[in-house]
Structures are given as C-alpha cells and as structure tokens.
Design a protein around this motif. Structure first.
Motif, mmCIF file in Angstrom:
data_model
loop_
_atom_site.group_PDB
_atom_site.id
_atom_site.type_symbol
_atom_site.label_atom_id
_atom_site.label_comp_id
_atom_site.label_asym_id
_atom_site.label_seq_id
_atom_site.Cartn_x
_atom_site.Cartn_y
_atom_site.Cartn_z
ATOM 1 N N SER A 104 0.400 7.347 1.321
ATOM 2 C CA SER A 104 -0.181 6.083 1.123
ATOM 3 C C SER A 104 -1.512 5.862 0.516
ATOM 4 O O SER A 104 -1.485 4.914 -0.338
ATOM 5 N N ASP A 205 8.060 6.333 -5.473
ATOM 6 C CA ASP A 205 8.009 6.362 -4.108
ATOM 7 C C ASP A 205 9.087 7.178 -3.584
ATOM 8 O O ASP A 205 10.087 6.923 -3.261
ATOM 9 N N LYS A 247 -1.508 13.237 7.766
ATOM 10 C CA LYS A 247 -1.613 12.328 6.397
ATOM 11 C C LYS A 247 -1.856 13.226 5.455
ATOM 12 O O LYS A 247 -3.162 13.104 4.611
HETATM 13 C C1 LIG Z 1 8.746 4.375 1.702
HETATM 14 C C2 LIG Z 1 7.275 4.948 2.207
HETATM 15 N N1 LIG Z 1 6.374 5.234 1.358
HETATM 16 C C3 LIG Z 1 5.153 5.655 1.820
HETATM 17 C C4 LIG Z 1 4.984 5.909 3.213
HETATM 18 C C5 LIG Z 1 3.631 6.418 3.792
HETATM 19 O O1 LIG Z 1 3.821 7.903 3.749
HETATM 20 P P1 LIG Z 1 2.457 8.784 4.715
HETATM 21 O O2 LIG Z 1 2.543 8.726 5.713
HETATM 22 O O3 LIG Z 1 2.589 10.016 3.642
HETATM 23 O O4 LIG Z 1 1.185 8.072 4.063
HETATM 24 C C6 LIG Z 1 5.984 5.694 4.137
HETATM 25 C C7 LIG Z 1 5.480 5.814 5.648
HETATM 26 O O5 LIG Z 1 6.498 5.277 6.337
HETATM 27 C C8 LIG Z 1 7.288 5.050 3.486
HETATM 28 O O6 LIG Z 1 8.227 4.735 4.516
#
Ligand SMILES: Cc1ncc(COP(=O)(O)O)c(C=O)c1O
Length: 388
Positions: A104, A205, A247
């Motif tokens: 995120s 992503d 995180k």
């Molecule tokens: C497609 C996608 N990108 C990013 C994230 C965020 O990941 P993180 O928990 O490592 O911040 C998620 C979390 O659900 C996700 O599904």
C-alpha cells in the motif's frame, strides 16, 4: 473552548465522496452478524512458526530502532536473489530496491512521486481500491478502462483509446484482485508496444506473485527487459507469508524511477520495522519459504470450488491470487451490494460485491470470495452457500 474551536473548523475534504472502504464495511457486517468472513483478503491462519520465531529473536537481539531508509542490506540482497532466481534479472540492491510499509505504501508513494499534477493515469477496473484515491491526492485524474466479465480479458485496442498526451502512468495488477486473472506473454508485449518510446511509467502491482495455479507462471514486469525500463513493481510480504498485519512489502524499479520514489518514501514513512526486516531476510533464504505457496493455495481454491459445485453459484475462472468470483444470477437479481448484505445477514457468509472495484460498475451479478482460509472454514461456508 478548544472543542468549540475544533467544531467550528471548516475542513475542505480532499476525498470528500469517499467513505469507509468496502473491506471494512463487509468485515464489520461479518462481525455484527457472526458470519464467516470470506470478504476481506486476509488468511485466517497464522504466519509460519519459523518466521515468528525469527521476529521474536530479532526483537530480543535489540533491532528496535530505525532501520536504513531503503531497508536493511541483507533483506534487499535476499530479494535480489529471489528476483534473479524467479525472473532472471539482476537487481542492484543499492539503487533498485526499497523496503516499504506494505505494498500500500509503495503504491501511494509511487503515485505521489511519479504522477505529475494535472496528468492522467489509466486504471484497469475492477481494481484495488487504493489506486484511484492516490491518483486524486497526487492532483491527477484516473481514466478507467473497464474489463467485462465473465472473461475479464484486456482488449488492448480499447485500452489504447484511453491513452492521451496527458497519460503519465498505467497501473496493472497480476495476479489480479478481484478476478484472479493473470497477464499472458501477449499482454506484456501489447503493453510494451503501447508504452515504448513514451514517457508513460507503469505501476505493476504483483502482490500475489507466488499464488498462480494450474501450472501457470507469474510473469513479472521486472523480468521483461523493455518494460522494466519504465516500471515500478510492488510486492507484499503480508500476502506471501500470511502476515498481512505486519505491513511490510517492497518495490523494484530502475534507478531513475527509484530515485524519485525514495524522495517521497523518506518523508512518508522513512523506514519500516527493523526486527521484521531481519526476520524476513533470514526466512526468504530458507528453502521452500515461498516455493510451495501456489500448491498450498490451489488446494484451498479446489476445496472451495468442489463444495460450491453443489450450489447455484457459478464459478468464474481464477488463475491466481486468493480470490474467486462467483456469478449468483441463478439465485437472485438483487444488486451485488444488496446480495452481499443479504448473504451476510441471512446466510452467515460475507463476501465483497464486485461493483465496489469499479468507478462506474456494470450491472453484473458477481461477488468475490476469499479462499485464504482453513479447510474447515471453507467447508463450513460452502455448506451454508449450498443451501441457498
Ligand atoms: C491488489 C492489491 N494490491 C495491494 C494490496 C496491499 O498490500 P499490503 O497489505 O502489503 O499493503 C492488496 C491488499 O489486499 C491488494 O489486494
């Protein structure tokens, strides 16, 4: 007096139309109605014992102060080793990797750093809910390209129609949340053709990189020579090692892109927990720490799909991630939000309406279930869903 003053403040909201995200809403509803939560994307089983033991060890060893801004060298080295092994690229650990506060933070920071004010970013919907607000906070505009079910294939000709001289970035997600689709070699070639010799950057992503099924392979943009020149790819240890609450994630990009990323990262979080980084560095190098994950999750997908075959829900194909979309049109003509609410309240299983992943959703009858759950939970939920 102070309270009066705060109440009279007139704060101009930067995200005025945005309320609580759908994952919190549906998880809250699941708690309220004591429903099985197949809504939010997190495992209901614990992180590996060996990894937790390493975290305890490094807390006790005193790694409790700030870590270096890019992340500790041994973790960046372990990641570089993995990237070389899986995607055949040798990453320079001093200039091309940064450890982040989950994917995120990497997404938010990348957008703030790389997307100029007034420009446009193409998002392929349905998509993860943080992209669009981040683009807006950067002062840019999200241009939605909507995929259509049940196949959710990218029509690159239609996508190219969204590109203008204002386009500064395209965001792709593979394996894809919520559809479970993965990009194919031909998708990468089309994306490369569209963006070569432009100043468009690509945010890739790849948080579900280790969750690809049926013998298929994750194609990282990091492994594509031409695309990598203009890509920042983001990854998540939370998704990989069942520790979403820690995180911790990372991103990889060529030096010119990473330099800009780091300028924002240093003022955003500066660094992420030191002891967790040491634990992850050791754990990543352990044999099998990530190699068996596709099989592990494929078994869960298959258990859930098997039980659901006896239901009136129709499974769409999922090639990766820990999500599965079901078509419920044989059961109800309610909107997907109404149906998800009804399902949670009346049948005790929470899911996510797929319309929540669109700016302007098509009138489909699709819901997303998360199968990152123990077999017992999947069976219990499946049995409830069979009865509808
Ligand atoms: C497609 C996608 N990108 C990013 C994230 C965020 O990941 P993180 O928990 O490592 O911040 C998620 C979390 O659900 C996700 O599904």
């Amino acid at each position: 007096m102070l309270i009066d003053y705060i109440w009279s403040m007139n704060i101009e909201s930067k995200l005025g139309d945005i309320g609580t995200n759908i994952f919190s809403v549906m998880s809250g509803m699941a708690r309220k109605y004591d429903a099985i939560n197949l809504a939010q994307g997190f495992p209901n089983f614990d992180a590996p014992e060996a990894l937790k033991a390493l975290v305890r060890h490094y807390i006790d060893s005193g790694f409790n102060q700030y870590a270096p801004m890019l992340g500790i060298a041994s973790l960046r080295e372990a990641i570089a080793h993995k990237v070389d092994r899986l995607y055949q690229r040798k990453i320079r650990i001093d200039t091309e990797i940064c450890i982040t506060s989950g994917a995120s933070e990497a997404i938010f920071t990348a957008i703030l750093a790389l997307v100029p004010k007034g420009s446009e970013v193409i998002v392929i919907e349905p998509c993860y809910d943080s992209y669009e607000p981040s683009i807006r906070l950067a002062g840019a505009k999200a241009i939605s390209y909507a995929l259509e079910g049940p196949d959710f294939e990218i029509d690159w000709q239609r996508l190219s129609d969204c590109i203008s001289d204002k386009t500064s970035m395209i965001i792709v997600n593979t394996p894809h949340n919520p559809t479970g689709k993965i990009l194919k070699p031909s998708d990468l070639e089309q994306l490369d053709t569209l963006t070569r010799n432009t100043s468009i950057t690509i945010l890739s992503d790849e948080v579900y990189e280790h969750l690809v099924f049926d013998g298929k392979k994750h194609l990282s943009l990091v492994g594509h020579d031409s695309l990598f020149e203009r890509t920042i790819a983001v990854f998540s240890f939370g998704k990989t090692f069942h520790c979403t609450g820690w995180k911790v994630g990372y991103c990889i990009a060529p030096e010119a892109i990473m330099q800009e990323f780091i300028k924002v990262h240093q003022f955003n979080v500066f660094c992420v927990p030191h002891f967790i980084q040491h634990a992850l560095a050791d754990y990543l190098l352990q044999t099998g720490s990530y190699d068996g994950l596709s099989t592990f999750y494929q078994e869960k997908r298959d258990v859930f799909q098997d039980i659901m075959k006896k239901s009136r829900f129709k499974a769409l194909q999922t090639e990766g991630s820990f999500f599965q979309i079901y078509d419920y049109s044989a059961i109800s003509n309610q909107s997907d939000m109404e149906f998800s609410t009804w399902l949670t309240q009346t049948h005790g299983v929470a899911c996510i309406p797929v319309s929540a992943f669109y700016q302007e959703a098509p009138d489909d009858r699709y819901v997303r279930f998360c199968f990152a759950k123990t077999e017992d939970t999947l069976r219990l939920a499946g049995n409830r869903l069979q009865e509808i």
